[in-house]
Design an enzyme around this catalytic site. Structure first.
Site, PDB file in Angstrom:
ATOM      1  N   GLN A   1      33.161  62.556  56.357  1.00  0.00           N
ATOM      2  CA  GLN A   1      33.909  63.213  57.420  1.00  0.00           C
ATOM      3  C   GLN A   1      33.001  64.100  58.277  1.00  0.00           C
ATOM      4  O   GLN A   1      32.295  64.959  57.749  1.00  0.00           O
ATOM      5  CB  GLN A   1      35.046  64.060  56.833  1.00  0.00           C
ATOM      6  CG  GLN A   1      36.067  63.245  56.050  1.00  0.00           C
ATOM      7  CD  GLN A   1      35.784  63.221  54.564  1.00  0.00           C
ATOM      8  OE1 GLN A   1      34.634  63.145  54.139  1.00  0.00           O
ATOM      9  NE2 GLN A   1      36.843  63.293  53.756  1.00  0.00           N
TER      10      GLN A   1
ATOM     11  N   GLN B   1      33.278  58.722  60.793  1.00  0.00           N
ATOM     12  CA  GLN B   1      34.579  59.015  60.192  1.00  0.00           C
ATOM     13  C   GLN B   1      35.133  60.317  60.780  1.00  0.00           C
ATOM     14  O   GLN B   1      34.422  61.317  60.883  1.00  0.00           O
ATOM     15  CB  GLN B   1      34.456  59.146  58.676  1.00  0.00           C
ATOM     16  CG  GLN B   1      35.784  59.370  57.969  1.00  0.00           C
ATOM     17  CD  GLN B   1      35.661  59.336  56.452  1.00  0.00           C
ATOM     18  OE1 GLN B   1      34.616  58.973  55.910  1.00  0.00           O
ATOM     19  NE2 GLN B   1      36.717  59.698  55.763  1.00  0.00           N
ATOM     20  N   ASP B   2      36.419  60.282  61.207  1.00  0.00           N
ATOM     21  CA  ASP B   2      37.108  61.478  61.723  1.00  0.00           C
ATOM     22  C   ASP B   2      36.479  61.998  63.017  1.00  0.00           C
ATOM     23  O   ASP B   2      36.177  63.186  63.138  1.00  0.00           O
ATOM     24  CB  ASP B   2      37.110  62.594  60.675  1.00  0.00           C
ATOM     25  CG  ASP B   2      37.939  62.244  59.445  1.00  0.00           C
ATOM     26  OD1 ASP B   2      38.577  61.176  59.461  1.00  0.00           O
ATOM     27  OD2 ASP B   2      37.941  63.014  58.486  1.00  0.00           O
TER      28      ASP B   2
ATOM     29  N   ASP C   1      39.543  56.271  60.294  1.00  0.00           N
ATOM     30  CA  ASP C   1      40.490  57.325  60.716  1.00  0.00           C
ATOM     31  C   ASP C   1      39.901  58.158  61.845  1.00  0.00           C
ATOM     32  O   ASP C   1      40.024  59.395  61.848  1.00  0.00           O
ATOM     33  CB  ASP C   1      40.836  58.244  59.531  1.00  0.00           C
ATOM     34  CG  ASP C   1      41.406  57.487  58.345  1.00  0.00           C
ATOM     35  OD1 ASP C   1      41.976  56.402  58.558  1.00  0.00           O
ATOM     36  OD2 ASP C   1      41.277  57.969  57.207  1.00  0.00           O
TER      37      ASP C   1
END
Length: 674
Positions: free
Chosen positions: A483, A505-506, A529
């Protein structure tokens, strides 16, 4: 006869003297010859003979191997062998001063002789250096890349500092080098230098959240401290870090990030210096060899260890077995005496620091106020009101009665930007999306603040309502390390237009229950995501790009909220190797995500949506599509619990319905005329 006899004797004396002088020069080290202060010598036949060796040792790719005494005479066989090696790229490097020192020598030769061969060889070496640079701004130890630790970004033995000092002298036209590259090449040099400085700032190690110094090697992908040889473990370097700081101190108009880097490193040097000891050589009575030992001496100059623990700065030593020891006498004779375990180099930094600080490190409170507090300019070159974006935000009025516009000139701004909750009605307007770049590299494990570390990783964090951003790029450069947020928006009525958001990611976090946010004509990329959160968000005419087989969205729409994520007229694209991406999965049970009039690439999985192993989410989420096109749009194959909207249902997804908000002035629609 006597006359001719005297002439012969005189010639013999001249030849003997000449041979003695040549022998004296040839017996000097290659380094001492390069830095010879007698400029007239470089026009001599002896210098030209050595220069021919230098040209022979240069490979066609432009660089040189290391640890070669170029001044040593070569036999005909050796010259022939070097000619055969011209096309080889093996062992070409910038380590131990290789390539940069040969370029300096050739520059001096060119200045003394105007021989174009020296100039051309210099430029070939320059091209080699520019080609060898990583996109991250660093340089490997060997190029072309050599397997093993040689691929790491290397500060070891001042390799990268030597390169950057060369580039700095060329771009600033200091006169150190007689070769003047073309204007086109100078532009490449300026870009390479800027990237190199950014790399230095990104690799400065944070110890418990506090900037310290650098490791001798950093991983070329993660930029984290890295291991080299068995006895060169990841650590903080007292030696190489000094060279880096001296380079930074030489920069005119240093940015706030550079000032912070210097101040932080100096504070660390002061903190970890070793006093009351010195390093001496003693004769070992048993072996009759010289032995390096540490003795007490209250009057000794400060020392710094070559390697210090990343966690607590403890000096350590290592033998070829790779096992850490905490006293020099605990490692074997060969490594103990054949390696530089201590250095005095940081003393040079501490000597120069007071003068540098007086010249450049002016406190923020002493800086002049912007000419127009509602229309400020940020420029890295010092031509604006501020050199960093955060400085401008600090200067912005709290809860202003009119919009505060912060114009950001082109440049790479390596900083974490925080728009506080009291910084309402702030606009960040970039000079161009392609060249106005805000970047930082925090990620979950680096922050290491527990289970919620993700929310501390953002490059830009917006908490002030009615925020606007246009024409810029926001990037998290941590890489594929988990993340790592680029943009975090926890504010209402926020608008983003013609912006790029880069991460893995993120990438983009859209927060705030009941908050409304609007992305128009933007590019968003990521792996997993990479668009997530609870806000109501309209994405209009955006490009949404998958970098891996994973999930695009992870909405956490609160129960009862009418809209979650709405994508209208967007284009879904992917890297070539991506062929199994989901439109979304529910971070929370009532996630809502809708795609309307979008073009979906073939990378979208036929089933489209995933329940995140939450069977109950199939009854509580609202995932829907309407009138989409492309190979990835296969409504007949979607999961049964998703929806294909009818026209009358799709009609409610208007800008007004999605983005209506209780603004301070109900007559003005916040999302119009932006």
């Amino acid at each position: 006869m006597n006359f001719f006899k005297h002439i012969i004797i005189a010639i013999a004396i001249i030849n003997l003297t000449s041979n003695n002088i040549q022998a004296q020069v040839r017996e000097k080290s290659w380094r001492s010859i390069i830095y010879n202060q007698d400029t007239t010598w470089f026009a001599t036949q002896e210098a030209k003979a050595i220069a021919e060796n230098v040209l022979l040792y240069q490979r066609n790719i432009g660089g040189w191997p290391k640890n070669i005494q170029m001044q040593k005479p070569l036999t005909a066989q050796e010259k022939l062998q070097l000619e055969k090696l011209k096309a080889s790229t093996e062992d070409v490097t910038t380590d131990n001063g290789a390539t940069t020192q040969e370029m300096l020598f050739l520059s001096k030769m060119y200045k003394a002789t105007s021989n174009e061969a020296y100039k051309n060889a210099f430029l070939l070496g320059l091209n080699y250096i520019l080609e060898a640079q990583y996109d991250s701004g660093g340089w490997p130890q060997f190029y072309p890349l050599k397997k093993g630790y040689y691929t790491h970004i290397t500060y070891n033995d001042d390799s990268m500092v030597n390169i950057l000092n060369l580039l700095k002298d060329l771009k600033d036209n200091t006169g150190k080098y007689a070769v003047n590259p073309s204007n086109e090449t100078i532009k490449k040099i300026e870009i390479a230098f800027s990237k190199g400085i950014d790399c230095i700032l990104k690799t400065q190690y944070k110890q418990n959240g506090v900037l310290t110094v650098w490791c001798a090697q950093h991983d070329e992908v993660t930029l984290e401290p890295a291991k080299a040889r068995a006895y060169e473990l990841p650590s903080l370097s007292g030696s190489e870090s000094a060279g880096i700081v001296l380079l930074l101190m030489d920069l005119e108009k240093p940015s706030e990030a550079i000032k912070t880097a210097i101040n932080s490193a100096v504070a660390w040097f002061e903190k970890v210096k070793l006093t009351g000891i010195k390093q001496v050589w003693e004769l070992d009575e048993q072996t009759k060899k010289r032995n390096k030992v540490i003795v007490k001496d209250e009057n000794a100059n400060p020392l710094w260890a070559r390697f210090m623990e990343l966690e607590n700065n403890t000096p350590f030593f290592c033998d070829r077995d790779g096992v850490k020891k905490y006293a020099l006498n605990e490692i074997g004779y060969e490594r103990r005496n054949g390696y530089g375990w201590y250095t005095e180099n940081p003393s040079k930094v501490l000597e120069r620091y007071p003068k540098w600080k007086a010249k450049y490190d002016v406190a923020v409170k002493e800086k002049k106020s912007p000419k127009d507090e509602y229309n400020m300019v940020v420029a890295k070159d010092g031509s604006g009101d501020f050199t960093t974006i955060q400085e401008a935000i600090y200067a912005a009025k709290s809860f202003p009665y009119q919009r505060v516009i912060i114009n950001i000139k082109n440049g790479v701004y390596n900083e974490k930007v925080h728009v506080y909750s009291w910084n309402t009605y702030v606009s960040l307007i970039g000079e161009s999306k392609e060249n106005t770049i805000i970047t930082f590299d925090d990620y979950f494990d680096k922050i290491n603040l527990g289970r919620n570390s993700t929310f501390h990783t953002s490059t830009v964090l917006v908490e002030g309502d009615d925020f606007i951003a246009k024409n810029l790029t926001i990037k998290n450069t941590a890489g594929a390390v988990g993340q790592a947020v680029a943009l975090s928006v926890n504010a209402n009525r926020c608008y983003f237009e013609n912006c790029t958001f880069l991460g893995n990611q993120d990438t983009v976090y859209t927060a705030g229950e009941g908050f409304k946010q609007y992305f128009k004509n933007c590019y968003i990329e990521g792996t997993t995501d990479f668009i997530f959160g609870e806000a109501t968000v309209l994405f209009e005419s955006c490009i949404i790009h998958n970098k891996s087989n994973s999930y695009i969205t992870a909405a956490s729409t609160p129960k009862g909220q009418q809209f979650g994520y709405v994508f209208k007229n967007c284009k879904l694209t992917a890297d070539e190797n991506v062929d199994e991406a989901y439109l979304g999965r529910p971070w929370r049970l009532y996630a809502k995500t809708v795609f309307i009039n979008c073009e979906m690439g073939k990378h979208i999985k036929p089933e489209g949506w995933h329940n995140w192993s939450k069977k109950e989410a199939e009854n509580s989420t609202f995932y829907a599509e309407y009138n989409c096109i492309g190979e990835g749009y296969k409504p007949e194959k979607r999961v049964k619990w998703s929806h294909q909207l009818k026209k009358r249902e799709a009609n409610k997804y208007t800008e007004e319905h999605i983005l209506q908000s209780n603004s301070n002035n109900s007559k003005i629609k916040w999302y119009q005329n932006l």
